[in-house]
Design an enzyme around this catalytic site. Structure first.
Site, PDB file in Angstrom:
ATOM      1  N   HIS A 209     -82.305 -58.309  20.782  1.00  0.00           N
ATOM      2  CA  HIS A 209     -82.247 -58.758  22.178  1.00  0.00           C
ATOM      3  C   HIS A 209     -82.824 -57.764  23.185  1.00  0.00           C
ATOM      4  CE1 HIS A 209     -78.678 -56.185  22.411  1.00  0.00           C
ATOM      5  NE2 HIS A 209     -78.842 -56.206  23.706  1.00  0.00           N
TER       6      HIS A 209
HETATM    7  C1  UD1 Z   1     -76.931 -56.903  28.520  1.00  0.00           C
HETATM    8  C2  UD1 Z   1     -76.812 -55.391  28.621  1.00  0.00           C
HETATM    9  C3  UD1 Z   1     -77.021 -54.754  27.252  1.00  0.00           C
HETATM   10  C4  UD1 Z   1     -76.118 -55.383  26.202  1.00  0.00           C
HETATM   11  C5  UD1 Z   1     -76.364 -56.892  26.210  1.00  0.00           C
HETATM   12  C6  UD1 Z   1     -75.504 -57.601  25.186  1.00  0.00           C
HETATM   13  C7  UD1 Z   1     -77.616 -54.501  30.776  1.00  0.00           C
HETATM   14  C8  UD1 Z   1     -78.670 -53.709  31.432  1.00  0.00           C
HETATM   15  N1  UD1 Z   1     -77.831 -54.814  29.487  1.00  0.00           N
HETATM   16  O1  UD1 Z   1     -78.289 -57.195  28.208  1.00  0.00           O
HETATM   17  O2  UD1 Z   1     -76.735 -53.369  27.340  1.00  0.00           O
HETATM   18  O3  UD1 Z   1     -76.456 -54.866  24.933  1.00  0.00           O
HETATM   19  O4  UD1 Z   1     -76.060 -57.382  27.518  1.00  0.00           O
HETATM   20  O5  UD1 Z   1     -75.796 -58.952  25.119  1.00  0.00           O
HETATM   21  O6  UD1 Z   1     -76.639 -54.835  31.397  1.00  0.00           O
HETATM   22  N2  UD1 Z   1     -78.518 -65.136  29.447  1.00  0.00           N
HETATM   23  C9  UD1 Z   1     -78.096 -66.430  29.261  1.00  0.00           C
HETATM   24  N3  UD1 Z   1     -76.748 -66.654  29.160  1.00  0.00           N
HETATM   25  C10 UD1 Z   1     -75.845 -65.658  29.252  1.00  0.00           C
HETATM   26  C11 UD1 Z   1     -76.300 -64.345  29.455  1.00  0.00           C
HETATM   27  C12 UD1 Z   1     -77.631 -64.097  29.543  1.00  0.00           C
HETATM   28  O7  UD1 Z   1     -78.872 -67.360  29.160  1.00  0.00           O
HETATM   29  O8  UD1 Z   1     -74.640 -65.941  29.148  1.00  0.00           O
HETATM   30  C13 UD1 Z   1     -79.979 -64.883  29.513  1.00  0.00           C
HETATM   31  C14 UD1 Z   1     -80.538 -64.859  30.897  1.00  0.00           C
HETATM   32  O9  UD1 Z   1     -81.692 -65.620  30.915  1.00  0.00           O
HETATM   33  C15 UD1 Z   1     -80.871 -63.404  31.164  1.00  0.00           C
HETATM   34  C16 UD1 Z   1     -81.042 -62.822  29.781  1.00  0.00           C
HETATM   35  O10 UD1 Z   1     -80.256 -63.627  28.918  1.00  0.00           O
HETATM   36  O11 UD1 Z   1     -82.001 -63.258  31.940  1.00  0.00           O
HETATM   37  C17 UD1 Z   1     -80.604 -61.398  29.707  1.00  0.00           C
HETATM   38  O12 UD1 Z   1     -79.265 -61.236  30.193  1.00  0.00           O
HETATM   39  P1  UD1 Z   1     -78.800 -59.874  30.922  1.00  0.00           P
HETATM   40  O13 UD1 Z   1     -77.356 -59.928  31.150  1.00  0.00           O
HETATM   41  O14 UD1 Z   1     -79.698 -59.593  32.057  1.00  0.00           O
HETATM   42  O15 UD1 Z   1     -79.087 -58.732  29.897  1.00  0.00           O
HETATM   43  P2  UD1 Z   1     -78.875 -58.664  28.338  1.00  0.00           P
HETATM   44  O16 UD1 Z   1     -80.214 -58.635  27.726  1.00  0.00           O
HETATM   45  O17 UD1 Z   1     -77.901 -59.671  27.831  1.00  0.00           O
END
Ligand code: UD1
Length: 369
Positions: A209
């Site tokens: 991820h």
């Molecule tokens: C975040 C953490 C990372 C952790 C990871 C675990 C930061 C900087 N990073 O990264 O350290 O390892 O979580 O998962 O905070 N999205 C969904 N549904 C959700 C959540 C996210 O669709 O419930 C999608 C969104 O399109 C979003 C992308 O996933 O843009 C990334 O989500 P985000 O929370 O920004 O960061 P992670 O990559 O999950």
């Protein structure tokens, strides 16, 4: 009896719910503290959030800020604004932040700016790669927090080197608490193997991820290598993080490389424990694999969990397809040792959460009698 202290935990992303669970349980067991939970809403899908609260029996959040996704600055800024309001309403004696996500950063900054005592669970981790957003979050969280709970000796040594030792406590790792507490429950309750038609020891588990691996240019070649390994070496199960799914689009199963939805905590414990190998770029999973006795191959150039490498439980392959092939083959030919003896030395005795609760309340008694 004196009024109990009011401690507010701020969480928002999947790995933080796992860390919150044992700390929340340890705080609930005490009568000198009232514990509230603020969910920033960074992770909002049922499979990324609700399932963890249900399975880990975490009380429902008192406040949900419903921030959702966004660019880092925007996401963190919106959290800061709403956290300030939430803290004004909740009037905490102390704030607890966890790990290294944008929710950790926002919680720490909001509390520090409001001069609310703030403590950081999982302090002292360093990858020494400032291109990782998590590294910036860790540095700010540690330097702006008043009390630091280090999970490992290496984390404690980093805090010492940065001049933070007087506010640091080596607590052990709350994720080890969670693994020890839930391992048997996962064994009894998880239907993962039967549901997927898998046999223990005869599959590998993959998660990807991180932004460095999920840009289009990196993910395509990585998936090709995984497909090749799945066809030629061992079937691979690949629970997809929403970010990775968004980049891959309509990637179909190729039989041996099986794409599935994100797993809940108990299924994940079961899936890791029964896998022959874990291939991941996650931070927490490297450690959980070590704790459950499964060799890990990490798709990153460096790790903050260096003890997993020293124990012989983990190797780094960066973005090299050749190194990944080589290491999968080595692990499958039995080229790993037994590191179980080193786990307690590194992560404590499974009572990190209890130690943190006791230290936090003792410390608050000293600064806010
Ligand atoms: C975040 C953490 C990372 C952790 C990871 C675990 C930061 C900087 N990073 O990264 O350290 O390892 O979580 O998962 O905070 N999205 C969904 N549904 C959700 C959540 C996210 O669709 O419930 C999608 C969104 O399109 C979003 C992308 O996933 O843009 C990334 O989500 P985000 O929370 O920004 O960061 P992670 O990559 O999950």
């Amino acid at each position: 009896m004196a009024e109990p202290y009011h401690v507010v935990s701020v969480v928002g992303a999947r790995p933080q719910f796992v860390k919150l669970a044992p700390v929340s349980r340890a705080l609930s067991a005490r009568d000198d503290v009232r514990h509230s939970i603020v969910h920033t809403g960074q992770h909002y899908d049922a499979s990324m959030s609700d399932v963890f609260f249900d399975e880990l029996r975490i009380p429902q959040p008192d406040v949900d800020l419903e921030i959702g996704s966004g660019a880092h600055g925007r996401q963190t800024g919106r959290m800061l604004e709403k956290l300030e309001t939430a803290m004004t309403d909740l009037v905490p004696d102390a704030v607890l932040s966890y790990g290294d996500t944008n929710s950790t950063l926002a919680a720490t900054l909001a509390a520090a700016k409001m001069t609310i005592p703030v403590a950081h669970v999982e302090a002292g981790l360093r990858s020494f790669n400032r291109a990782m957003p998590e590294e910036i979050n860790r540095l700010v969280a540690d330097h702006c927090s008043d009390r630091l709970y280090a999970p490992t000796p290496a984390a404690m040594a980093h805090l010492e080197r940065e001049g933070l030792v007087s506010r640091s406590v080596r607590s052990g790792d709350v994720m080890f608490d969670a693994v020890l507490y839930n391992r048997e429950l996962a064994e009894a309750k998880s239907d993962f193997l039967r549901g997927q038609g898998l046999v223990a020891g005869q599959y590998g588990l993959v998660t990807v991820h991180r932004p460095v691996n999920t840009d289009k240019a990196s993910l395509g070649p990585l998936v090709s290598t995984l497909q090749e390994l799945a066809a030629g070496e061992i079937p691979l199960i690949f629970p997809l993080h929403p970010r990775t799914r968004a980049v891959l689009g309509e990637l179909r199963d190729t039989g041996a490389l099986r794409i599935i939805e994100p797993l809940g905590y108990l299924d994940m414990l079961k899936a890791v424990a029964a896998a022959a190998v874990v291939v991941t770029d996650s931070g927490g999973l490297q450690k959980e694999a070590a704790m459950l006795g499964t060799p890990c191959i990490t798709l990153r150039a460096e790790t903050e969990w260096t003890e997993t490498i020293d124990m012989g439980a983990n190797v780094l392959v960066g973005r090299s397809a050749d190194r990944l092939r080589e290491e999968v083959r080595r692990v499958l030919r039995g080229g790993t040792g037994d590191w179980s003896g080193a786990l307690r030395e590194q992560y404590g005795d499974g009572d990190a959460s209890r130690l943190i609760a006791a230290d936090l309340l003792g410390w608050l008694g000293g600064i806010k009698p």
